[in-house]
Scaffold this motif. Structure first.
Motif, mmCIF file in Angstrom:
data_model
loop_
_atom_site.group_PDB
_atom_site.id
_atom_site.type_symbol
_atom_site.label_atom_id
_atom_site.label_comp_id
_atom_site.label_asym_id
_atom_site.label_seq_id
_atom_site.Cartn_x
_atom_site.Cartn_y
_atom_site.Cartn_z
ATOM 1 N N ASP A 24 33.869 -18.750 26.487
ATOM 2 C CA ASP A 24 34.412 -19.332 25.255
ATOM 3 C C ASP A 24 35.684 -20.137 25.540
ATOM 4 O OD1 ASP A 24 32.399 -18.360 23.671
ATOM 5 O OD2 ASP A 24 33.572 -16.732 22.787
ATOM 6 N N VAL A 25 36.549 -19.590 26.366
ATOM 7 C CA VAL A 25 37.796 -20.294 26.699
ATOM 8 C C VAL A 25 37.475 -21.596 27.434
ATOM 9 C CG1 VAL A 25 39.887 -20.194 28.120
ATOM 10 C CG2 VAL A 25 39.260 -18.249 26.683
ATOM 11 N N GLY A 26 36.545 -21.528 28.381
ATOM 12 C CA GLY A 26 36.159 -22.737 29.102
ATOM 13 C C GLY A 26 35.590 -23.794 28.176
ATOM 14 N N ASP A 27 34.722 -23.388 27.263
ATOM 15 C CA ASP A 27 34.139 -24.343 26.320
ATOM 16 C C ASP A 27 35.195 -24.904 25.369
ATOM 17 O OD1 ASP A 27 31.595 -24.233 27.380
ATOM 18 O OD2 ASP A 27 30.933 -22.633 26.041
ATOM 19 N N ALA A 28 36.147 -24.066 24.962
ATOM 20 C CA ALA A 28 37.215 -24.538 24.075
ATOM 21 C C ALA A 28 38.080 -25.580 24.786
ATOM 22 C CB ALA A 28 38.071 -23.371 23.600
ATOM 23 N N LEU A 29 38.375 -25.342 26.053
ATOM 24 C CA LEU A 29 39.161 -26.319 26.811
ATOM 25 C C LEU A 29 38.381 -27.622 26.989
ATOM 26 C CD1 LEU A 29 40.728 -23.991 29.525
ATOM 27 C CD2 LEU A 29 41.901 -25.087 27.603
ATOM 28 N N ASN A 30 37.096 -27.507 27.293
ATOM 29 C CA ASN A 30 36.270 -28.708 27.423
ATOM 30 C C ASN A 30 36.213 -29.473 26.110
ATOM 31 O OD1 ASN A 30 35.660 -28.259 30.110
ATOM 32 N ND2 ASN A 30 33.757 -27.183 29.666
ATOM 33 N N GLU A 31 36.053 -28.736 25.006
ATOM 34 C CA GLU A 31 36.001 -29.384 23.694
ATOM 35 C C GLU A 31 37.299 -30.139 23.418
ATOM 36 O OE1 GLU A 31 35.667 -28.371 18.922
ATOM 37 O OE2 GLU A 31 35.519 -26.733 20.367
ATOM 38 N N ALA A 32 38.422 -29.501 23.692
ATOM 39 C CA ALA A 32 39.719 -30.149 23.457
ATOM 40 C C ALA A 32 39.860 -31.412 24.302
ATOM 41 C CB ALA A 32 40.853 -29.173 23.760
ATOM 42 N N GLY A 33 39.406 -31.338 25.545
ATOM 43 C CA GLY A 33 39.470 -32.510 26.418
ATOM 44 C C GLY A 33 38.611 -33.650 25.898
ATOM 45 N N HIS A 34 37.408 -33.319 25.432
ATOM 46 C CA HIS A 34 36.523 -34.353 24.886
ATOM 47 C C HIS A 34 37.115 -34.965 23.627
ATOM 48 C CE1 HIS A 34 33.411 -33.686 27.780
ATOM 49 N NE2 HIS A 34 33.205 -32.438 27.405
ATOM 50 N N ARG A 35 37.702 -34.138 22.776
ATOM 51 C CA ARG A 35 38.304 -34.674 21.542
ATOM 52 C C ARG A 35 39.514 -35.559 21.868
ATOM 53 N NH1 ARG A 35 35.360 -32.948 17.560
ATOM 54 N NH2 ARG A 35 34.487 -30.851 17.564
ATOM 55 N N ALA A 36 40.278 -35.170 22.877
ATOM 56 C CA ALA A 36 41.422 -35.998 23.296
ATOM 57 C C ALA A 36 40.941 -37.338 23.842
ATOM 58 C CB ALA A 36 42.241 -35.258 24.350
ATOM 59 N N ASN A 37 39.874 -37.315 24.625
ATOM 60 C CA ASN A 37 39.318 -38.562 25.157
ATOM 61 C C ASN A 37 38.802 -39.460 24.038
ATOM 62 O OD1 ASN A 37 39.883 -37.758 27.758
ATOM 63 N ND2 ASN A 37 37.819 -37.044 28.191
ATOM 64 N N ALA A 38 38.170 -38.858 23.035
ATOM 65 C CA ALA A 38 37.673 -39.640 21.904
ATOM 66 C C ALA A 38 38.846 -40.279 21.154
ATOM 67 C CB ALA A 38 36.856 -38.761 20.961
ATOM 68 N N GLY A 39 39.898 -39.509 20.954
ATOM 69 C CA GLY A 39 41.084 -40.048 20.287
ATOM 70 C C GLY A 39 41.732 -41.164 21.087
ATOM 71 N N LEU A 70 29.927 -34.618 22.959
ATOM 72 C CA LEU A 70 30.143 -33.575 23.966
ATOM 73 C C LEU A 70 31.043 -32.465 23.422
ATOM 74 C CD1 LEU A 70 30.559 -35.795 27.153
ATOM 75 C CD2 LEU A 70 28.635 -34.289 26.594
ATOM 76 N N ALA A 71 32.036 -32.839 22.617
ATOM 77 C CA ALA A 71 32.914 -31.842 22.007
ATOM 78 C C ALA A 71 32.121 -30.947 21.057
ATOM 79 C CB ALA A 71 34.065 -32.521 21.260
ATOM 80 N N GLU A 72 31.232 -31.553 20.281
ATOM 81 C CA GLU A 72 30.417 -30.776 19.350
ATOM 82 C C GLU A 72 29.457 -29.851 20.084
ATOM 83 O OE1 GLU A 72 30.636 -30.396 15.987
ATOM 84 O OE2 GLU A 72 32.495 -31.501 16.314
ATOM 85 N N VAL A 73 28.949 -30.287 21.226
ATOM 86 C CA VAL A 73 28.075 -29.434 22.034
ATOM 87 C C VAL A 73 28.843 -28.204 22.504
ATOM 88 C CG1 VAL A 73 26.842 -29.282 24.241
ATOM 89 C CG2 VAL A 73 26.479 -31.253 22.753
ATOM 90 N N ASP A 74 30.064 -28.404 22.988
ATOM 91 C CA ASP A 74 30.877 -27.270 23.439
ATOM 92 C C ASP A 74 31.193 -26.324 22.283
ATOM 93 O OD1 ASP A 74 31.003 -27.873 26.168
ATOM 94 O OD2 ASP A 74 32.650 -29.273 25.870
ATOM 95 N N ARG A 75 31.471 -26.870 21.103
ATOM 96 C CA ARG A 75 31.742 -26.034 19.928
ATOM 97 C C ARG A 75 30.492 -25.237 19.556
ATOM 98 N NH1 ARG A 75 30.575 -26.208 14.839
ATOM 99 N NH2 ARG A 75 29.712 -28.294 14.946
ATOM 100 N N ALA A 76 29.351 -25.908 19.572
ATOM 101 C CA ALA A 76 28.092 -25.246 19.221
ATOM 102 C C ALA A 76 27.755 -24.130 20.207
ATOM 103 C CB ALA A 76 26.959 -26.262 19.170
ATOM 104 N N LYS A 77 28.029 -24.351 21.488
ATOM 105 C CA LYS A 77 27.765 -23.304 22.484
ATOM 106 C C LYS A 77 28.575 -22.049 22.165
ATOM 107 C CE LYS A 77 28.559 -25.173 26.506
ATOM 108 N NZ LYS A 77 28.622 -25.836 27.821
ATOM 109 N N ARG A 78 29.829 -22.242 21.765
ATOM 110 C CA ARG A 78 30.656 -21.077 21.403
ATOM 111 C C ARG A 78 30.095 -20.377 20.178
ATOM 112 N NH1 ARG A 78 34.802 -24.487 21.491
ATOM 113 N NH2 ARG A 78 35.424 -23.960 19.399
ATOM 114 N N GLU A 79 29.709 -21.148 19.176
ATOM 115 C CA GLU A 79 29.188 -20.557 17.941
ATOM 116 C C GLU A 79 27.887 -19.797 18.195
ATOM 117 O OE1 GLU A 79 28.924 -23.725 15.115
ATOM 118 O OE2 GLU A 79 31.080 -23.701 14.733
ATOM 119 N N ILE A 80 27.018 -20.362 19.005
ATOM 120 C CA ILE A 80 25.764 -19.688 19.332
ATOM 121 C C ILE A 80 26.040 -18.399 20.104
ATOM 122 C CG2 ILE A 80 23.670 -19.857 20.750
ATOM 123 C CD1 ILE A 80 23.633 -22.871 19.925
ATOM 124 N N ARG A 81 26.958 -18.487 21.058
ATOM 125 C CA ARG A 81 27.302 -17.315 21.868
ATOM 126 C C ARG A 81 27.861 -16.201 20.977
ATOM 127 N NH1 ARG A 81 30.861 -19.665 25.155
ATOM 128 N NH2 ARG A 81 29.246 -20.643 26.383
#
Length: 84
Positions: A24-39, A70-81
């Protein structure tokens, strides 16, 4: 206190919880990175304005969309988990 007091069924339950937390922590960090890149892509277009070519703007829009996806995929992986 026993592991079962926390909803665990022993060592394997605790190991699974630790692995889930680490994932979960890894996916959250990846999600944050993807959102930062999008911004960053959006900010680049806003700053560059008309000096960007149409092709570069289109590429930037696509990159922003890719990063958001990609950020949404990481978020979804956490939610599914969390539901498993």
């Amino acid at each position: 206190m026993r592991a079962s007091d926390f909803g665990h069924t022993g060592r394997m339950g605790l190991r699974n919880e630790i692995k889930k937390t680490v994932d979960d922590v890894g996916d959250a960090l990846n999600e944050a990175g993807h959102r930062a890149n999008a911004g960053s892509e959006r900010a680049t277009r806003e700053v560059a304005g008309d000096s960007m070519t149409t092709a570069k703007k289109a590429g930037s829009v696509l990159n922003e969309g890719k990063e958001k996806t990609l950020a949404e995929v990481d978020r979804a992986k956490r939610e599914i988990r969390d539901k498993i």
